[in-house]
Design an enzyme around this catalytic site. Structure first.
Site, mmCIF file in Angstrom:
data_model
loop_
_atom_site.group_PDB
_atom_site.id
_atom_site.type_symbol
_atom_site.label_atom_id
_atom_site.label_comp_id
_atom_site.label_asym_id
_atom_site.label_seq_id
_atom_site.Cartn_x
_atom_site.Cartn_y
_atom_site.Cartn_z
ATOM 1 N N ASP A 295 3.830 -4.392 -2.288
ATOM 2 C CA ASP A 295 3.483 -3.438 -1.246
ATOM 3 C C ASP A 295 4.075 -3.975 0.068
ATOM 4 O OD1 ASP A 295 2.566 -1.249 0.090
ATOM 5 O OD2 ASP A 295 0.518 -1.373 -0.655
HETATM 6 C C1 BGC Z 1 1.080 1.403 1.211
HETATM 7 C C2 BGC Z 1 1.806 1.872 -0.026
HETATM 8 C C3 BGC Z 1 3.074 2.578 0.351
HETATM 9 C C4 BGC Z 1 3.923 1.634 1.186
HETATM 10 C C5 BGC Z 1 5.269 2.215 1.585
HETATM 11 C C6 BGC Z 1 1.990 0.636 2.142
HETATM 12 O O1 BGC Z 1 1.385 0.377 3.359
HETATM 13 O O2 BGC Z 1 -0.021 0.611 0.822
HETATM 14 O O3 BGC Z 1 0.974 2.703 -0.791
HETATM 15 O O4 BGC Z 1 3.763 2.999 -0.780
HETATM 16 O O5 BGC Z 1 3.201 1.321 2.355
HETATM 17 O O6 BGC Z 1 5.159 3.212 2.505
#
Ligand code: BGC
Length: 747
Positions: A295
């Site tokens: 993530d």
């Molecule tokens: C979130 C993810 C997301 C990623 C990219 C993160 O902050 O937890 O779910 O896919 O950002 O945008």
């Protein structure tokens, strides 16, 4: 007896052959076959790549805009040119994606095309209801189709990878991200997870209209302590296996191409550095053959977690745990070369991660045509088509859940001449999409007021007042809203949260309607006109007070582009509501977590002695939620009768009659639950094991049958093996998890 699987045989065979004759052989992956020539292409590239280029291939950076966290590297174009990026986050539209891809394939040394990832969570340009709303439709085909449309639109604008589905099971509505998931039940969560993966990825990428899916957030991100986003997860291995892991495994079985690590820790080890999760479970036990992405900056966060003293050790932990791609952190790019030099990571591990990423690029067809997902014509013709918008409208009405309907308050009677639409969500165009609305444009959304006006044409006088804001203490608008209600002969109250109150970093400790909306509702309902409340929200709210005074309540979630039209279809009776909530609505926040598949305990409350002292209960509130899992009304009524169970060998058939006793046709979501009465470990009071969504004509009875095998009765044991135990079981059939009829069987 279930036994935890090892690597799939085909994979093992390929692996052994690779060792014997080198890696350039054809390979089966869970998302398709890699031909021998493609394998050779990958091996040839690996031979040419420097360690810097390999580290770059394992790194993703964001485009300039639309990021969901701090951008660590704005120099992404230079990175691409230098072969230091494998994927780009948040770039979209044909022109912008093409311009970045051109740098990769025309200006970089090895001309390796980029992946373009985007959070396509509930639609792309055509925005569908939030996932929790879609789940309430229990319509797996529709959910799959929504992802197909999303993939078609996204792939028309350069995107070839979505960070969805989010399959985190969640029992705590304080956690803002419940809006992105399928609710509290693991079995239903698995069915929905598979449908979503199928929708995004189709049968492969040959048609250019499907994209890589990403199962997230691995693992158990939906169980943060106290419902606070990013908080630690403290969970028993048994609960983890039984309730939280199966949805990710379902994605792997459905061939999901990528998996995202979660921000949380489990057993003191953050997911992003958790070898047990990423390698032992995901790859060894489940046979996952795609790649693992972190993530957003999750490697860097290993420092704050306190498991790494510096970014270099964090990169080492992550790579050795099984991470393939670093999202936004720059840790792999900066430190893999040094770690290799210091013998902290192996070249074979780096190569294997690169291989996994290149394989998917090949399967997407990017090596044949890097601009495959950049088609101007498709961008103009496949976005927000009439068919997609009509489908979105249908999905909105299917997602609506009728929570209360005293004296047939809904649908709005045709005799109504003046209709007052009141409330801060009635004309709130910018809120209709909820959170994570991808490339959706708020200005294209149909509000509830628009939808009602579209529906009524000139035949009803529709008047509107906002009454109050979503979330402040201003009471001055309430009087004029009450005046308006007095002049009308029917009132629709649109209440709820703002779109941004759910989603990431949107945990709440108070789930009441925000601001002064309860005061508005009370004053308007007191005006004494027939009144229906429409709720817009991304999580179960605590609405006990409202529930007492409102004659009717329709849960409408955040419906997206066609929200207003789809809701109006339900309000005016063109669509008979059939949605059922997939997350219990608590009576108050103190009851949280409250979920249907709870256990009996040694001191359960006895129904005939509700006030008994030394039993497992609250002094000030029943144990049951306000609205249980699986609950939702229709404009007609259904009666359940005549349940039977027949056991034949290993198979159990549960049959029940369901009669539409009302005066209109309606769809009912018939649910099957099982209870294992005595086990070697305690079992839940009910577990969902099946459902059928059926249209039942007025006055008609349908015989509904469910067939289970002993396998469906298996559960995880303390040794983390899954098998069933012979004995006596209860089978329950009903229209929600509380109101059921039952019969028992022995197996
Ligand atoms: C979130 C993810 C997301 C990623 C990219 C993160 O902050 O937890 O779910 O896919 O950002 O945008």
């Amino acid at each position: 007896m279930h036994c935890i699987t090892g690597f799939p045989k085909s994979f093992l065979l390929s692996f052994v052959l690779c060792l014997l004759i080198g890696t350039a052989i054809a390979q089966e992956t869970s998302f398709g076959r890699i031909s021998q020539s493609d394998s050779m292409k990958i091996e040839a590239l690996l031979k040419q790549m420097t360690v810097d280029e390999k580290s770059g291939q394992l790194s993703m950076f964001a485009s300039d805009w639309g990021v969901t966290g701090p951008t660590q590297n704005s120099a992404y174009k230079k990175f691409i040119r230098d072969g230091k990026a494998g994927a780009i986050l948040n770039a979209n539209t044909v022109d912008s994606v093409k311009s970045l891809q051109r740098v990769a394939v025309e200006e970089s040394r090895l001309k390796i095309p980029l992946l373009f990832g985007f959070d396509v969570i509930h639609g792309y340009r055509t925005v569908f209801p939030i996932p929790l709303g879609q789940a309430a439709s229990w319509d797996l085909d529709a959910i799959e189709k929504a992802e197909q449309v999303a993939a078609m639109e996204a792939s028309a604008e350069g995107i070839n990878w979505t960070f969805a589905p989010m399959v985190d099971i969640a029992r705590d509505p304080r956690w803002g991200r419940v809006s992105e998931g399928a609710g509290e039940d693991t079995w239903l969560g698995c069915q929905i997870a598979k449908a979503r993966v199928r929708g995004f990825q189709g049968k492969g990428f040959a048609d250019g209209r499907h994209i890589l899916a990403c199962a997230k957030h691995f693992a158990a991100y939906g169980a943060p302590v106290a419902g606070r986003d990013y908080n630690v997860v403290d969970i028993s291995p048994l609960s983890l296996y039984e309730y939280y892991l199966p949805t990710y495994e379902a994605c792997v079985n459905a061939g999901v191409a990528t998996v995202m690590t979660s921000f949380n820790e489990i057993n003191g080890i953050p997911s992003t550095s958790n070898h047990w999760l990423l390698t032992d479970i995901l790859r060894r036990d489940w046979g996952f053959t795609g790649f693992v992405v972190t993530d957003y900056t999750a490697i860097n966060e290993l420092l704050s977690h306190g498991v790494a003293a510096d970014l270099k050790s964090a990169a080492e932990l992550a790579l050795n745990a099984g991470v393939d791609m670093d999202m936004m952190g720059g840790a792999f790019l900066e430190h893999i070369p040094g770690l290799l030099k210091d013998n902290k990571v192996s070249l074979s591990a780096i190569d294997e991660s690169v291989r996994r990423i290149l394989r998917l690029k090949i399967q997407l067809g990017l090596f044949d045509d890097p601009y495959r997902y950049c088609n101007k014509q498709r961008e103009q013709t496949e976005i927000m088509t009439k068919e997609s918008l009509d489908f979105a409208r249908k999905l909105v009405s299917e997602s609506c859940v009728l929570l209360k309907n005293n004296n047939h308050t809904l649908p709005v009677p045709s005799t109504v001449k003046t209709l007052a639409v009141i409330g801060p969500l009635a004309n709130a165009r910018e809120e209709m999409q909820g959170n994570w609305s991808a490339a959706g444009e708020a200005k294209k959304c149909v509000t509830l007021l628009d939808g009602i006006r579209n529906k009524c044409g000139g035949s009803v006088r529709v008047v509107y007042r906002k009454g109050c804001n979503i979330n402040d203490n201003e009471l001055s608008g309430i009087d004029s809203a009450v005046q308006l209600a007095r002049q009308a002969d029917y009132v629709i109250l649109a209440l709820g949260e703002s779109g941004e109150m759910t989603g990431e970093a949107a945990s709440k400790s108070n789930l009441d309607l925000p601001g002064v909306q309860n005061q508005l509702a009370e004053a308007v309902i007191k005006a004494g006109k027939p009144a229906a409340v429409v709720l817009f929200n991304g999580r179960p709210l605590t609405i006990s007070g409202l529930n007492e005074i409102a004659p009717a309540i329709l849960e409408a979630w955040f419906g997206g582009t066609q929200a207003g039209n789809g809701i109006a279809d339900v309000l005016f009776g063109d669509v008979n509501p059939s949605g059922k909530i997939t997350m219990s609505f608590p009576r108050n926040t103190g009851q949280i977590p409250v979920f249907y598949n709870s256990k009996n305990t040694g001191r359960p409350v006895r129904p005939d002695e509700p006030d008994e002292k030394y039993v497992s209960r609250y002094l000030d509130c029943p144990n049951t939620p306000l609205y249980p899992f699986g609950y939702g009304l229709s404009y007609t009524n259904f009666r359940y009768s005549g349940i039977t169970t027949v056991v034949s060998g290993n198979t159990i058939t549960v049959t029940s009659d369901v009669t539409n006793t009302g005066d209109r046709d309606g769809e009912e979501i018939v649910q099957l639950y099982i209870q294992d009465k005595v086990g070697s470990i305690t079992r839940p009071l009910k577990e969902l094991k099946g459902f059928k969504k059926l249209l039942i004509r007025k006055g008609k009875t349908i015989k509904v049958s469910f067939t289970l095998t002993s396998r469906d009765l298996s559960f995880y044991h303390p040794d983390l093996k899954k098998y069933w135990e012979p004995g006596e079981f209860n089978a329950f059939v009903g229209g929600n998890s509380e109101e059921v009829i039952s019969a028992s069987f022995k197996l």
